[in-house]
Design an enzyme around this catalytic site. Structure first.
Site, short mmCIF file in Angstrom:
data_model
loop_
_atom_site.label_atom_id
_atom_site.label_comp_id
_atom_site.label_asym_id
_atom_site.label_seq_id
_atom_site.Cartn_x
_atom_site.Cartn_y
_atom_site.Cartn_z
N GLY A 169 1.04 -1.08 0.00
CA GLY A 169 0.11 -0.06 0.23
C GLY A 169 0.76 1.22 0.12
O GLY A 169 1.94 1.05 -0.23
N ARG A 186 2.34 1.33 4.00
CA ARG A 186 3.08 0.02 4.22
C ARG A 186 2.82 -1.12 3.44
O ARG A 186 2.04 -1.23 2.78
CB ARG A 186 2.16 -0.38 5.99
CG ARG A 186 2.45 0.33 7.13
CD ARG A 186 1.79 -0.10 8.37
NE ARG A 186 0.31 -0.83 7.93
CZ ARG A 186 -0.16 -1.62 8.58
NH1 ARG A 186 0.47 -2.03 9.88
NH2 ARG A 186 -1.31 -2.07 8.50
N LYS A 204 2.29 -4.92 3.57
CA LYS A 204 1.89 -6.02 4.56
C LYS A 204 2.37 -7.41 3.97
O LYS A 204 2.16 -7.31 2.59
CB LYS A 204 0.38 -5.99 4.79
CG LYS A 204 0.06 -4.82 5.73
CD LYS A 204 -0.21 -3.61 5.10
CE LYS A 204 -0.95 -3.19 4.25
NZ LYS A 204 -0.95 -1.76 3.64
N TYR A 206 -16.31 -2.21 -12.34
CA TYR A 206 -15.80 -1.04 -12.74
C TYR A 206 -15.72 -0.79 -14.21
O TYR A 206 -15.70 -1.80 -14.88
CB TYR A 206 -14.20 -1.07 -12.22
CG TYR A 206 -13.98 -0.06 -11.30
CD1 TYR A 206 -12.48 0.54 -11.52
CD2 TYR A 206 -14.59 0.40 -10.08
CE1 TYR A 206 -12.09 1.71 -10.86
CE2 TYR A 206 -14.03 1.40 -9.74
CZ TYR A 206 -12.94 2.28 -9.60
OH TYR A 206 -12.68 3.04 -8.56
N GLY A 251 -7.79 -0.37 -8.20
CA GLY A 251 -6.50 -0.65 -7.38
C GLY A 251 -6.46 -2.38 -7.22
O GLY A 251 -7.37 -2.83 -6.80
N ALA A 252 -5.19 -2.71 -7.08
CA ALA A 252 -5.38 -4.28 -7.16
C ALA A 252 -5.55 -4.56 -5.59
O ALA A 252 -5.85 -5.75 -5.41
CB ALA A 252 -4.00 -4.67 -7.45
N ASP A 253 -5.11 -3.76 -4.68
CA ASP A 253 -5.34 -4.21 -3.18
C ASP A 253 -6.93 -4.03 -3.08
O ASP A 253 -7.42 -4.87 -2.11
CB ASP A 253 -4.62 -2.97 -2.34
CG ASP A 253 -5.31 -1.35 -2.33
OD1 ASP A 253 -5.73 -1.57 -3.62
OD2 ASP A 253 -5.30 -0.64 -1.57
N ARG A 254 -7.68 -3.22 -3.71
CA ARG A 254 -8.94 -3.20 -3.45
C ARG A 254 -9.55 -4.40 -4.16
O ARG A 254 -10.39 -5.12 -3.44
CB ARG A 254 -9.64 -2.23 -4.05
CG ARG A 254 -9.58 -0.79 -3.67
CD ARG A 254 -9.94 0.37 -4.28
NE ARG A 254 -11.34 0.80 -4.40
CZ ARG A 254 -12.09 1.40 -5.20
NH1 ARG A 254 -11.40 2.31 -6.15
NH2 ARG A 254 -13.42 1.46 -5.05
N THR A 281 -9.68 23.46 19.33
CA THR A 281 -9.36 23.29 17.82
C THR A 281 -8.65 21.85 17.30
O THR A 281 -9.27 21.06 16.52
CB THR A 281 -8.30 24.16 17.41
OG1 THR A 281 -8.83 25.69 17.73
CG2 THR A 281 -8.09 24.28 15.91
#
Ligand SMILES: Nc1ncnc2c1ncn2[C@@H]1O[C@H](COP(=O)(O)OP(=O)(O)O)[C@@H](O)[C@H]1O
Ligand SMILES: CC(C)(COP(=O)(O)O)[C@@H](O)C(=O)NCCC(=O)O
Ligand SMILES: [K+]
Length: 247
Positions: free
Chosen positions: A8, A11, A13, A95, A102-105, A177
Site C-alpha cells: 500500500g 506500509r 503487509k 468497474y 486498485g489491485a489491493d481493492r 481546535t
C-alpha cells in the site's frame, strides 16, 4: 509455501502461507516502506526464516519503485503481481475499466467474498480510505475513494494558516481546535461508510468488513453491522494462489 505481499502507499503487509487449502498463515508482518532499504532487509529476513519459499504473489498500488524493491527482495522466487480483471475468485468487477481498479481493492474484495459470501461493504482505512460495495453474488458494484484520516488532518494543517497538525481526540461536541480537527476527520470517515452501507442495509446478513491502519480510529463510531478484519487483501491473494497452485 507462498509469500503474499500487499504493498500500500504507507506500509507493505506480507504473509507466508502453506500452499494448500485451508491456507495456514505461517508468518505475517508489515513494514513502512518509507525506507526501501529496510523493505529489502525485512523481506530477506522473512526468506531466511522460510527457506522453502519458491513463490511470491502480490498486489501493489505504491508505484514502480516499491514494486522494483520488492522484486529485488524476491529475487529467485517466482513473483507474480495481481492485475484486476473483469472476474476472478468468484467476484465480478463492474468497474467501467476493470484494470484501473486498485489491485489491493480487488484482492480485498476477493478475500471479503470468501470470508462473508453475502452483501458486504469492504472498507480499507489506509493512506486512502476505500469503501466498496459487494453483492451476495460477488458483484463488485463500485466504491468510494477518500483521503485517509491522516491525509485529511495533513490537508487541514497544510491548507490553512492556523490549523496545526496535532493530536486531538474524538469528542461529540468539540470545543478545542485539535479535537475539532480530529473529530471532523473521523466523522467524515464514519459518515461516508454509514451512507454507503445504506445501499445494502436491507440485504440478508449485510455486513461491513473494516480493516486498515486507521480502522481502529473510527470503528467505534460506526452504527452498522461491523466486523474488524485486517489484511483482506492478503487473504484474497492467498485464495487465488491456492486455487492456481499448479503454475
Ligand atoms: N491511530 C491511528 N489513527 C489514524 N490513522 C492511523 C493510526 N495508525 C495508523 N494510521 C494510518 O494507517 C495508514 C496505514 O495503514 P495501511 O492499511 O497499512 O495503509 P496502506 O494500505 O495505504 O499502506 C496510515 O495512513 C496511518 O496514518
Ligand atoms: C485507492 C488506493 C490509493 C488505496 O490504496 P492504499 O490507501 O491502500 O494505499 C489504491 O486502491 C489505488 O491506487 N487505486 C487505483 C484507483 C482506483 O482504485 O480507482
Ligand atoms: K491497503
Amino acid at each position: 509455501m507462498i509469500l503474499l505481499i500487499d504493498a500500500g502507499n504507507t506500509r507493505v503487509k506480507w504473509r507466508v502461507v502453506a500452499a494448500a487449502e485451508p491456507l495456514q498463515a505461517v508468518d505475517e508482518g508489515a513494514l513502512a516502506h518509507d525506507r526501501l532499504a529496510a523493505l529489502t532487509t525485512a523481506l530477506a529476513a522473512v526468506r531466511s526464516r522460510h527457506p522453502g519459499l519458491r513463490r511470491a504473489f502480490g498486489c501493489n498500488v505504491a508505484g514502480t519503485e516499491v514494486a522494483a524493491a520488492i522484486a529485488r527482495a524476491c529475487a529467485g522466487l517466482a513473483l507474480d503481481w495481481l492485475r484486476p480483471s473483469a472476474a476472478c475468485g468468484g467476484v465480478r468487477n463492474l468497474y467501467e475499466a476493470p484494470a484501473r481498479l486498485g489491485a489491493d481493492r480487488w484482492a480485498a474484495l476477493i478475500g471479503a467474498h470468501r470470508l462473508h459470501p453475502h452483501a458486504c461493504l469492504v472498507v480499507s482505512a489506509g493512506t486512502a480510505t476505500t469503501v466498496d460495495l459487494l453483492t451476495a453474488d460477488g458483484d463488485f458494484l463500485g466504491g468510494l475513494i477518500l483521503p485517509g484520516v491522516e491525509l485529511m488532518q495533513q490537508a487541514l494543517a497544510h491548507g490553512t494558516a492556523q490549523l496545526p497538525l496535532a493530536e486531538g481526540r474524538f469528542t461529540p461536541m468539540p470545543r478545542r481546535t485539535v479535537d475539532a480537527i480530529r473529530s471532523g476527520c473521523l466523522q467524515a470517515q464514519a459518515g461516508a461508510v454509514e451512507r454507503m452501507f445504506r445501499q445494502i442495509a436491507g440485504e440478508p446478513q449485510a455486513l461491513c468488513l473494516l480493516g486498515g491502519g486507521a480502522a481502529d480510529s473510527f470503528a467505534g463510531l460506526l452504527e452498522i453491522p461491523l466486523r474488524r478484519v485486517d489484511n483482506l487483501a492478503l487473504s484474497g491473494l492467498g485464495a487465488l494462489a491456492a486455487a492456481h497452485d499448479e503454475h
